[in-house]
Enzyme design. Structure first.
Site, PDB file in Angstrom:
ATOM      1  N   TYR A  61      10.135 -21.827  29.763  1.00  0.00           N
ATOM      2  CA  TYR A  61       9.940 -21.288  30.444  1.00  0.00           C
ATOM      3  C   TYR A  61       8.384 -22.004  31.439  1.00  0.00           C
ATOM      4  O   TYR A  61       8.605 -22.215  32.658  1.00  0.00           O
ATOM      5  CB  TYR A  61       9.702 -19.725  31.379  1.00  0.00           C
ATOM      6  CG  TYR A  61      10.849 -18.601  29.836  1.00  0.00           C
ATOM      7  CD1 TYR A  61      12.129 -19.517  29.587  1.00  0.00           C
ATOM      8  CD2 TYR A  61      10.709 -17.845  30.260  1.00  0.00           C
ATOM      9  CE1 TYR A  61      13.432 -18.181  29.615  1.00  0.00           C
ATOM     10  CE2 TYR A  61      11.955 -16.717  29.923  1.00  0.00           C
ATOM     11  CZ  TYR A  61      13.370 -17.299  28.847  1.00  0.00           C
ATOM     12  OH  TYR A  61      13.974 -17.136  28.341  1.00  0.00           O
ATOM     13  N   HIS A  90      14.759 -19.626  19.676  1.00  0.00           N
ATOM     14  CA  HIS A  90      14.958 -19.288  20.943  1.00  0.00           C
ATOM     15  C   HIS A  90      17.005 -19.701  21.076  1.00  0.00           C
ATOM     16  O   HIS A  90      17.708 -18.895  21.972  1.00  0.00           O
ATOM     17  CB  HIS A  90      14.413 -19.991  21.893  1.00  0.00           C
ATOM     18  CG  HIS A  90      14.510 -20.150  23.515  1.00  0.00           C
ATOM     19  ND1 HIS A  90      14.284 -19.971  24.275  1.00  0.00           N
ATOM     20  CD2 HIS A  90      15.638 -19.103  23.889  1.00  0.00           C
ATOM     21  CE1 HIS A  90      14.301 -19.661  25.526  1.00  0.00           C
ATOM     22  NE2 HIS A  90      15.272 -19.212  25.284  1.00  0.00           N
TER      23      HIS A  90
HETATM   24  P1  NAP Z   1      18.542 -10.949  35.029  1.00  0.00           P
HETATM   25  O1  NAP Z   1      17.812 -10.430  35.197  1.00  0.00           O
HETATM   26  O2  NAP Z   1      20.298 -11.197  35.003  1.00  0.00           O
HETATM   27  O3  NAP Z   1      18.675 -11.496  37.058  1.00  0.00           O
HETATM   28  C1  NAP Z   1      17.568 -12.030  37.451  1.00  0.00           C
HETATM   29  C2  NAP Z   1      18.234 -12.253  38.984  1.00  0.00           C
HETATM   30  O4  NAP Z   1      18.646 -10.368  39.964  1.00  0.00           O
HETATM   31  C3  NAP Z   1      17.555 -12.289  40.534  1.00  0.00           C
HETATM   32  O5  NAP Z   1      18.414 -13.256  40.831  1.00  0.00           O
HETATM   33  C4  NAP Z   1      17.052 -11.506  40.896  1.00  0.00           C
HETATM   34  O6  NAP Z   1      15.949 -11.763  42.074  1.00  0.00           O
HETATM   35  C5  NAP Z   1      18.400 -10.676  40.561  1.00  0.00           C
HETATM   36  N1  NAP Z   1      17.872  -9.221  40.867  1.00  0.00           N
HETATM   37  C6  NAP Z   1      16.110  -8.389  40.079  1.00  0.00           C
HETATM   38  N2  NAP Z   1      16.873  -7.153  40.605  1.00  0.00           N
HETATM   39  C7  NAP Z   1      17.863  -6.529  41.196  1.00  0.00           C
HETATM   40  C8  NAP Z   1      18.218  -5.148  42.344  1.00  0.00           C
HETATM   41  N3  NAP Z   1      17.989  -4.511  41.639  1.00  0.00           N
HETATM   42  N4  NAP Z   1      19.282  -5.619  43.118  1.00  0.00           N
HETATM   43  C9  NAP Z   1      19.726  -7.029  43.476  1.00  0.00           C
HETATM   44  N5  NAP Z   1      19.371  -8.244  42.787  1.00  0.00           N
HETATM   45  C10 NAP Z   1      18.496  -7.963  41.765  1.00  0.00           C
HETATM   46  O7  NAP Z   1      18.871 -12.804  35.096  1.00  0.00           O
HETATM   47  P2  NAP Z   1      18.048 -13.247  34.056  1.00  0.00           P
HETATM   48  O8  NAP Z   1      15.967 -13.444  34.718  1.00  0.00           O
HETATM   49  O9  NAP Z   1      18.351 -14.309  33.431  1.00  0.00           O
HETATM   50  O10 NAP Z   1      17.484 -12.440  33.179  1.00  0.00           O
HETATM   51  C11 NAP Z   1      16.850 -12.123  32.215  1.00  0.00           C
HETATM   52  C12 NAP Z   1      15.574 -12.370  31.361  1.00  0.00           C
HETATM   53  O11 NAP Z   1      16.526 -12.243  30.054  1.00  0.00           O
HETATM   54  C13 NAP Z   1      14.881 -13.025  31.895  1.00  0.00           C
HETATM   55  O12 NAP Z   1      14.105 -13.356  32.881  1.00  0.00           O
HETATM   56  C14 NAP Z   1      14.387 -13.809  29.824  1.00  0.00           C
HETATM   57  O13 NAP Z   1      12.962 -13.411  30.188  1.00  0.00           O
HETATM   58  C15 NAP Z   1      15.671 -13.400  29.214  1.00  0.00           C
HETATM   59  N6  NAP Z   1      16.858 -14.551  29.654  1.00  0.00           N
HETATM   60  C16 NAP Z   1      16.588 -14.647  27.962  1.00  0.00           C
HETATM   61  C17 NAP Z   1      17.378 -15.892  27.763  1.00  0.00           C
HETATM   62  C18 NAP Z   1      17.568 -16.045  26.115  1.00  0.00           C
HETATM   63  O14 NAP Z   1      18.763 -16.986  25.530  1.00  0.00           O
HETATM   64  N7  NAP Z   1      17.101 -15.665  25.031  1.00  0.00           N
HETATM   65  C19 NAP Z   1      18.093 -16.765  28.431  1.00  0.00           C
HETATM   66  C20 NAP Z   1      18.027 -15.869  29.761  1.00  0.00           C
HETATM   67  C21 NAP Z   1      17.322 -14.969  29.795  1.00  0.00           C
HETATM   68  P3  NAP Z   1      14.822 -11.376  42.530  1.00  0.00           P
HETATM   69  O15 NAP Z   1      14.390 -12.443  41.349  1.00  0.00           O
HETATM   70  O16 NAP Z   1      15.404 -12.911  43.953  1.00  0.00           O
HETATM   71  O17 NAP Z   1      14.580 -10.077  42.940  1.00  0.00           O
END
Ligand code: NAP
Length: 288
Positions: free
Chosen positions: A49, A107
């Site tokens: 990241y 990862h």
């Molecule tokens: P997510 O949490 O499913 O979605 C984030 C998106 O949703 C952002 O665009 C955010 O926008 C929006 N959002 C958040 N809360 C909201 C709400 N209450 N209402 C409307 N929209 C909302 O996606 P992600 O960031 O990909 O996944 C979460 C975490 O999982 C990551 O940050 C990372 O730490 C981890 N991850 C791990 C892997 C892996 O391979 N291990 C892969 C992907 C992700 P805003 O920020 O503009 O509010």
């Protein structure tokens, strides 16, 4: 108040945390400080990241004692193998400015992750990591790894949301005593997740939002969720899930939303494996 869950090695971990994927280094410190001020104690980052230094500053400037926080980072594919992972761990720790990690994860299920696991077992025994695990391992690879480790995995972090519910995968992790953690609990808001009529109806019934229903559905099934948002009001909204319980009938309705199809990454698909290795050979591409 965020509930905690005990992992198979006895350590306690918050059931909800904060993810920082796609938050650029230059923006990330205040976001992490805000998340901690709102009440998050689990912060999930990764070397890929490229924001570990900002996460470290956010942690240090949060005013919350280190031992009250639960910090996760991950070793990426080019950091696989015994020597590479030992080096990667020290680099991540230095960037984060920490003495120890709460959770260190492999990862992706690619490269010499068996060598990496040996390094992680040693670091665990040396007291530098409190829990170790993997991400994105489907049951076949997970099971094989389990047969070949000395120290059992505590966590498998997987894509999981109402469109990709992974019932069987969760059952196998349960049998193995491996805690599931849901990444992208909102599928990053893609494919109309927040507009699903069933989620909207259930949200209205409980006086909550679709986002809160999705997070509650995860934690109520014993799955840790790590939503990401750069907005304070959404950080707060996403934390406000600990004062209600979904009825079984509503859980059943959400079960109907399963499309059994990953939204973002399928490590079993040849094209996506190629894409991952293309990234390694061309780091200008966005990391996963
Ligand atoms: P997510 O949490 O499913 O979605 C984030 C998106 O949703 C952002 O665009 C955010 O926008 C929006 N959002 C958040 N809360 C909201 C709400 N209450 N209402 C409307 N929209 C909302 O996606 P992600 O960031 O990909 O996944 C979460 C975490 O999982 C990551 O940050 C990372 O730490 C981890 N991850 C791990 C892997 C892996 O391979 N291990 C892969 C992907 C992700 P805003 O920020 O503009 O509010």
């Amino acid at each position: 108040m965020i509930e905690k869950i005990k992992l198979n090695n006895g350590i306690e971990m918050p059931m909800e945390g904060f993810g920082v994927f796609q938050i650029p280094e230059e923006d990330c410190e205040p976001v992490v400080r805000n998340a901690i001020a709102e009440g998050y104690r689990l912060i999930d980052t990764a070397s890929s990241y490229q924001n570990e230094e900002a996460v470290g500053r956010g942690i240090r400037n949060s005013g919350i004692p280190r031992e009250e926080l639960f910090i996760t980072t991950k070793a990426y594919i080019q950091q696989m193998g015994y020597d590479n992972t030992r080096t990667a761990f020290e680099e991540s720790l230095k960037k984060l400015g920490l003495e120890y990690l709460d959770l260190y994860l492999i990862h992706m299920p690619f490269g010499d992750y068996y060598g990496s696991w040996r390094a992680m077992e040693e670091l665990y025994k040396e007291g530098k990591i409190r829990a170790i695990g993997v991400c994105n391992f489907y049951p076949d690879r997970l099971l094989d790894l389990c047969y070949n480790v000395e120290i059992k995995l505590q966590i498998n972090q997987i894509e999981r949301h109402p469109h990709y519910q992974r019932k069987e995968d969760l059952e196998i992790m349960g049998e193995l005593g491996i805690q599931a953690q849901a990444w992208a609990p909102f599928a990053e808001g893609m494919k109309g997740m927040f507009d699903e009529p069933i989620l909207k109806e259930i949200a209205e019934k409980y006086g909550k939002t679709p986002a809160q229903i999705i997070l509650r559905w995860n934690v109520q099934q014993g799955v840790i969720a790590i939503p990401k948002s750069v907005h304070k009001e959404r950080m707060r909204e996403n934390l406000n899930i600990w004062d209600f319980k979904l009825e079984e009938a509503d859980m059943m309705r959400i079960a109907q939303l399963d499309k059994d199809c990953p939204s973002m990454l399928d490590t079993r698909k040849i094209s996506e494996v190629k894409q991952v290795y293309d990234y390694l050979n061309n780091p200008v591409l966005t990391s996963l």
